[in-house]
Scaffold this motif. Structure first.
Motif, PDB file in Angstrom:
ATOM      1  N   ALA A 241     -28.117  32.878  18.965  1.00 56.67           N
ATOM      2  CA  ALA A 241     -27.287  32.590  19.902  1.00 56.67           C
ATOM      3  C   ALA A 241     -26.677  31.422  20.385  1.00 56.67           C
ATOM      4  CB  ALA A 241     -28.123  33.225  21.225  1.00 56.67           C
ATOM      5  N   MET A 242     -27.408  30.660  19.723  1.00 56.08           N
ATOM      6  CA  MET A 242     -26.916  29.123  19.681  1.00 56.08           C
ATOM      7  C   MET A 242     -25.644  28.798  18.728  1.00 56.08           C
ATOM      8  SD  MET A 242     -30.830  27.208  19.792  1.00 56.08           S
ATOM      9  CE  MET A 242     -30.083  25.589  19.564  1.00 56.08           C
TER      10      MET A 242
ATOM     11  N   GLU B  18     -38.021  18.077  34.183  1.00 58.26           N
ATOM     12  CA  GLU B  18     -36.673  18.250  34.775  1.00 58.26           C
ATOM     13  C   GLU B  18     -36.498  17.927  36.000  1.00 58.26           C
ATOM     14  OE1 GLU B  18     -34.098  18.322  32.611  1.00 58.26           O
ATOM     15  OE2 GLU B  18     -35.750  18.534  30.826  1.00 58.26           O
TER      16      GLU B  18
ATOM     17  N   ARG C 236     -22.565  29.765  20.083  1.00 58.70           N
ATOM     18  CA  ARG C 236     -21.957  28.908  20.901  1.00 58.70           C
ATOM     19  C   ARG C 236     -21.433  27.390  20.220  1.00 58.70           C
ATOM     20  NH1 ARG C 236     -24.642  28.108  26.411  1.00 58.70           N
ATOM     21  NH2 ARG C 236     -26.113  28.571  25.586  1.00 58.70           N
TER      22      ARG C 236
ATOM     23  N   THR D  33     -26.410  18.211  20.859  1.00 59.22           N
ATOM     24  CA  THR D  33     -25.873  16.881  21.518  1.00 59.22           C
ATOM     25  C   THR D  33     -26.293  16.871  22.828  1.00 59.22           C
ATOM     26  OG1 THR D  33     -23.637  17.419  20.095  1.00 59.22           O
ATOM     27  CG2 THR D  33     -23.444  15.924  22.065  1.00 59.22           C
TER      28      THR D  33
ATOM     29  N   ARG E 172     -39.011  24.269  21.113  1.00 55.61           N
ATOM     30  CA  ARG E 172     -38.590  25.551  21.710  1.00 55.61           C
ATOM     31  C   ARG E 172     -39.122  26.807  21.330  1.00 55.61           C
ATOM     32  NH1 ARG E 172     -37.097  22.954  25.777  1.00 55.61           N
ATOM     33  NH2 ARG E 172     -36.567  25.052  26.755  1.00 55.61           N
TER      34      ARG E 172
ATOM     35  N   LEU F   2     -27.618  23.568  33.610  1.00 56.08           N
ATOM     36  CA  LEU F   2     -26.637  22.698  33.453  1.00 56.08           C
ATOM     37  C   LEU F   2     -26.448  22.445  32.139  1.00 56.08           C
ATOM     38  CD1 LEU F   2     -24.284  21.112  34.756  1.00 56.08           C
ATOM     39  CD2 LEU F   2     -25.931  19.260  34.928  1.00 56.08           C
ATOM     40  N   GLU F   3     -27.710  22.038  31.520  1.00 54.99           N
ATOM     41  CA  GLU F   3     -27.746  21.629  30.124  1.00 54.99           C
ATOM     42  C   GLU F   3     -27.441  22.777  29.192  1.00 54.99           C
ATOM     43  OE1 GLU F   3     -30.798  18.683  28.984  1.00 54.99           O
ATOM     44  OE2 GLU F   3     -31.275  19.042  30.966  1.00 54.99           O
ATOM     45  N   ASP F   4     -27.700  24.007  29.418  1.00 55.87           N
ATOM     46  CA  ASP F   4     -27.493  25.149  28.667  1.00 55.87           C
ATOM     47  C   ASP F   4     -25.848  25.495  28.872  1.00 55.87           C
ATOM     48  OD1 ASP F   4     -29.436  27.282  27.247  1.00 55.87           O
ATOM     49  OD2 ASP F   4     -27.487  28.118  27.995  1.00 55.87           O
TER      50      ASP F   4
ATOM     51  N   ALA G 177     -23.572  23.628  29.386  1.00 62.08           N
ATOM     52  CA  ALA G 177     -22.750  22.370  28.780  1.00 62.08           C
ATOM     53  C   ALA G 177     -23.072  22.452  27.242  1.00 62.08           C
ATOM     54  CB  ALA G 177     -23.260  21.134  29.336  1.00 62.08           C
ATOM     55  N   PHE G 178     -23.735  23.100  26.687  1.00 64.27           N
ATOM     56  CA  PHE G 178     -24.109  23.290  25.348  1.00 64.27           C
ATOM     57  C   PHE G 178     -22.725  23.589  24.477  1.00 64.27           C
ATOM     58  CE2 PHE G 178     -25.700  25.947  21.562  1.00 64.27           C
ATOM     59  CZ  PHE G 178     -26.139  24.665  20.883  1.00 64.27           C
TER      60      PHE G 178
ATOM     61  N   VAL H 221     -32.778  33.399  19.239  1.00 63.31           N
ATOM     62  CA  VAL H 221     -32.293  32.274  20.172  1.00 63.31           C
ATOM     63  C   VAL H 221     -31.392  31.341  19.340  1.00 63.31           C
ATOM     64  CG1 VAL H 221     -33.080  30.124  21.219  1.00 63.31           C
ATOM     65  CG2 VAL H 221     -34.506  32.204  21.425  1.00 63.31           C
TER      66      VAL H 221
ATOM     67  N   TYR I  74     -36.021  16.500  28.501  1.00 60.79           N
ATOM     68  CA  TYR I  74     -35.889  17.256  27.223  1.00 60.79           C
ATOM     69  C   TYR I  74     -34.780  16.587  26.467  1.00 60.79           C
ATOM     70  CZ  TYR I  74     -35.393  20.476  23.344  1.00 60.79           C
ATOM     71  OH  TYR I  74     -35.133  20.873  22.054  1.00 60.79           O
TER      72      TYR I  74
ATOM     73  N   LEU J 149     -26.781  16.058  26.648  1.00 60.68           N
ATOM     74  CA  LEU J 149     -25.805  15.910  27.757  1.00 60.68           C
ATOM     75  C   LEU J 149     -25.557  14.380  28.505  1.00 60.68           C
ATOM     76  CD1 LEU J 149     -23.509  17.614  29.423  1.00 60.68           C
ATOM     77  CD2 LEU J 149     -25.519  18.306  31.127  1.00 60.68           C
TER      78      LEU J 149
ATOM     79  N   THR K  88     -41.836  21.539  31.200  1.00 62.84           N
ATOM     80  CA  THR K  88     -40.481  21.175  31.523  1.00 62.84           C
ATOM     81  C   THR K  88     -40.192  21.173  32.990  1.00 62.84           C
ATOM     82  OG1 THR K  88     -40.058  22.624  29.535  1.00 62.84           O
ATOM     83  CG2 THR K  88     -38.412  22.362  30.677  1.00 62.84           C
TER      84      THR K  88
ATOM     85  N   GLN L 284     -30.535  33.590  24.982  1.00 62.58           N
ATOM     86  CA  GLN L 284     -29.491  32.875  25.177  1.00 62.58           C
ATOM     87  C   GLN L 284     -29.553  31.437  25.713  1.00 62.58           C
ATOM     88  OE1 GLN L 284     -25.741  34.656  25.757  1.00 62.58           O
ATOM     89  NE2 GLN L 284     -24.502  33.101  26.544  1.00 62.58           N
ATOM     90  N   LEU L 285     -30.469  31.682  26.855  1.00 65.02           N
ATOM     91  CA  LEU L 285     -30.716  30.368  27.491  1.00 65.02           C
ATOM     92  C   LEU L 285     -32.024  29.491  26.909  1.00 65.02           C
ATOM     93  CD1 LEU L 285     -30.505  31.869  30.959  1.00 65.02           C
ATOM     94  CD2 LEU L 285     -28.764  30.916  29.697  1.00 65.02           C
ATOM     95  N   PHE L 286     -31.656  28.440  26.180  1.00 63.58           N
ATOM     96  CA  PHE L 286     -32.827  27.619  25.503  1.00 63.58           C
ATOM     97  C   PHE L 286     -33.177  26.353  25.996  1.00 63.58           C
ATOM     98  CE2 PHE L 286     -28.959  25.783  23.556  1.00 63.58           C
ATOM     99  CZ  PHE L 286     -29.495  24.583  23.449  1.00 63.58           C
ATOM    100  N   ALA L 287     -31.968  25.821  26.696  1.00 67.87           N
ATOM    101  CA  ALA L 287     -31.972  24.558  27.285  1.00 67.87           C
ATOM    102  C   ALA L 287     -33.085  24.370  28.419  1.00 67.87           C
ATOM    103  CB  ALA L 287     -30.734  23.974  27.565  1.00 67.87           C
ATOM    104  N   PRO L 288     -33.232  23.288  28.804  1.00 66.67           N
ATOM    105  CA  PRO L 288     -34.504  23.371  29.860  1.00 66.67           C
ATOM    106  C   PRO L 288     -33.796  23.190  31.367  1.00 66.67           C
ATOM    107  CG  PRO L 288     -34.201  21.112  28.629  1.00 66.67           C
ATOM    108  CD  PRO L 288     -33.336  21.980  27.953  1.00 66.67           C
ATOM    109  N   THR L 289     -32.433  23.067  31.554  1.00 68.52           N
ATOM    110  CA  THR L 289     -31.910  23.459  32.627  1.00 68.52           C
ATOM    111  C   THR L 289     -30.751  24.383  32.482  1.00 68.52           C
ATOM    112  OG1 THR L 289     -30.547  21.228  32.782  1.00 68.52           O
ATOM    113  CG2 THR L 289     -32.870  20.994  33.721  1.00 68.52           C
TER     114      THR L 289
END
Lengths: 301, 271
Positions: B221-222, B21, B225, B232, B166, A110-112, A114-115, B218, B142, B234, B17, A103-108
């Motif tokens: 799961a995306m 970050e 959501r 998009t 990814r 917060l970004e995940d 907020a996705f 993955v 990223y 952030l 990463t 489920q967690l694919f974003a680099p941070t």
């Protein structure tokens, strides 16, 4: 078995999602769902129990629109979900997947988190605020700038739940949320589910084969086998049915096993059928008091 | 928790990463477009330059920038071994018989000073590009890379690139897990390949399939959501200021002028 007694939900108007006789067969011919009937109401915790391969994860994916029933239908607030609306189901039902790494694919974090809000059309600033609020709700604000790959399994699970809360769905479905977690993190997830229930804003579906967890948090229990619902009702009714659990490939919760060992299997011997540890302690204390009184009365005679 | 890359010689995407970050040096704060332009400029420079000293200077400069970004030199040294070995494997064919003063001879093969300089210049070219690419990836968030890709590439090519990145993470994780399982039972990558190459080929093939399966989860799961083919970001990507744009323009102009006028180091005069 009925599901009305003691339930927090009182009317059909609270029903958010209804799976009506849905069937799904995978490409290899294995049955995912077979004439499955299932519903979720606002404010209740429905625990879906079943052995591996019983259809728990398949059901959850249907709730979210990830899979489509080949027969039967899915209704949201009484309206049938057609092909077009299927792609909108994610707004109603948020799924926390069994494997948080998926489920967690974003680099941070917060970004995940907020996705989802960004996909809902929120501006980046709004999405950031909603994400921070969701992380606060699961007491994980400290994770905000963390890289998911360097987090523990429990932290990942909290971040995954925050990612779903941030979307403010009506139903939150958690697929085996405490599997592979240590007791402390499992307890944290459990208390989080309780907190969400207390808020009364969501219907919560939780799939597990851990009946101890189910007995502690379920308002209603649904037992699956071979993709079908074979029993449904209050935890007290379902978990004291030994034959049913054996047929489902499940093991009685600890509290039930202890109570059964104490009271034996005779007719009516199970009452008051404690289902939580607190109830068990209370029932044992009451039993001891009765015995002491009897012994005292016997001694006096 | 992530254990690190499965080999010290292969860049660890999670570590990349992490630096991108969490880093806060001035190199991290440089506009991503400027860094991308600098990479393009460096690639042009090492392609057009003829002087070994110029190439060495370019390589030294990239290492200085890399270090200024607070990035680990030891890892860079390890990660450089694979591109270096790749270049050296090509050089085994190319360096012999170059015009110049003979240095070594093996039967009919003669290594000259010209051949040695060719080897060094090819090595510097490769390492400069690799080092600066790593610097770019390890100092750019990223979300900025995602935004740049969506501007530079048409949809869905940009999404394919972003998701491939990814996917790389899931693949390396999967192979890492596999190797941990092997090492825990006394096996190892090099020993295993040497002794049971067929089995290892099958295992690695399967691990890619499993990585694909995991990547699909993955993706699902995306979609659960609300992902419908567009990420998009952030944070909006910053726009380069006029000074930065001017500096990049001057750098490119200077390079082209140096090439066109045949300046020393670019084919004209002594190298």
């Amino acid at each position: 078995m009925t599901d009305a007694e003691g339930s927090r939900c009182t009317s059909e108007t609270d029903m958010i999602i209804h799976v009506d006789c849905a069937s799904h067969v995978y490409a290899d011919g294995s049955v995912g769902l077979h004439e499955m009937c299932f519903f979720v109401r606002r404010g209740e915790v429905v625990v879906v129990c079943g052995a591996n391969g019983s259809g728990k994860s398949t059901l959850i994916e249907h709730l979210n629109g990830g899979l489509v029933p080949e027969e039967g239908r899915i209704e949201v607030h009484g309206e049938t979900v057609d092909e077009r609306r299927r792609h909108e189901l994610w707004k109603t039902v948020g799924v926390v997947f069994q494997d948080a790494d998926s489920q967690l694919f974003a680099p941070t974090v917060l970004e995940d988190v907020a996705f989802g809000p960004l996909n809902l059309g929120l501006s980046p600033d709004e999405a950031r605020k909603v994400a921070c609020r969701a992380l606060g709700a699961v007491d994980a604000v400290r994770l905000i700038e963390k890289i998911p790959a360097y987090m523990s399994g429990g932290e990942k699970r909290l971040a995954a739940i925050a990612g779903i809360l941030a979307m403010q769905p009506e139903v939150i479905a958690l697929d085996e949320p405490t599997s592979d977690l240590d007791p402390a993190h499992a307890a944290r997830i459990e208390s989080l589910v309780r907190e969400l229930r207390e808020r009364g804003e969501f219907g919560i579906v939780l799939s597990t084969h851990d009946l101890d967890l189910a007995s502690r948090i379920a308002d209603r229990v649904v037992i699956l086998r071979d993709g079908s619902v074979i029993a449904e009702g209050l935890p007290r009714d379902v978990f004291y049915d030994r034959a049913l659990l054996e047929r489902s490939g499940l093991v009685e919760p600890c509290v039930v096993r202890i109570w059964r060992a104490v009271r034996g299997d005779g007719e009516g011997a199970m009452d008051p059928r404690p289902i939580t540890e607190e109830e068990l302690v209370e029932a044992l204390k009451t039993g001891l008091n009765h015995r002491c009184r009897r012994d005292l009365e016997g001694g006096a005679d | 928790m992530h254990r690190g890359s499965f080999s010290g010689h292969i860049p660890d995407p999670h570590q990349i990463t992490f630096h991108a970050e969490r880093g806060g040096t001035f190199v991290h704060r440089i506009d991503p477009w400027v860094k991308a332009a600098a990479l393009a400029w460096l690639v042009l420079l090492v392609t057009l330059a003829r002087s070994t000293w110029l190439l060495l200077s370019a390589y030294a400069l990239t290492i200085i920038v890399y270090r200024a970004a607070g990035l680990p030199l030891r890892e860079l040294a390890r990660w450089s071994t694979v591109p270096a070995l790749f270049v050296l494997s090509l050089l085994l064919i190319l360096v012999w018989g170059e015009p110049g003063r003979p240095l070594l001879g093996f039967g009919g093969l003669v290594l000259t000073d010209g051949g040695l300089l060719l080897a060094l210049s090819l090595l510097f070219r490769a390492l400069t590009t690799v080092t600066f690419t790593l610097t770019l990836l390890m100092t750019t968030r990223y979300s900025h890379l995602a935004r740049m890709a969506s501007i530079l590439l048409p949809n869905p090519i940009d999404q394919v690139c972003l998701l491939s990145y990814r996917f790389l993470l899931t693949t390396t994780d999967m192979i890492g897990d596999l190797l941990v399982a092997l090492r825990s039972r006394g096996g190892g990558l090099a020993r295993g390949i040497a002794t049971r190459s067929r089995l290892f080929a099958a295992i690695f093939g399967l691990s890619f399939i499993r990585a694909y399966d995991r990547a699909e989860r993955v993706g699902r799961a995306m979609e659960a959501r609300g992902y419908r083919g567009r990420l998009t970001p952030l944070e909006p990507i910053p726009r380069p200021g006029p000074v930065e744009t001017f500096a990049v323009g001057i750098a490119f102009l200077g390079l082209f002028m140096a090439v066109l006028t045949g300046q020393p180091g670019f084919g004209g005069g002594a190298a």
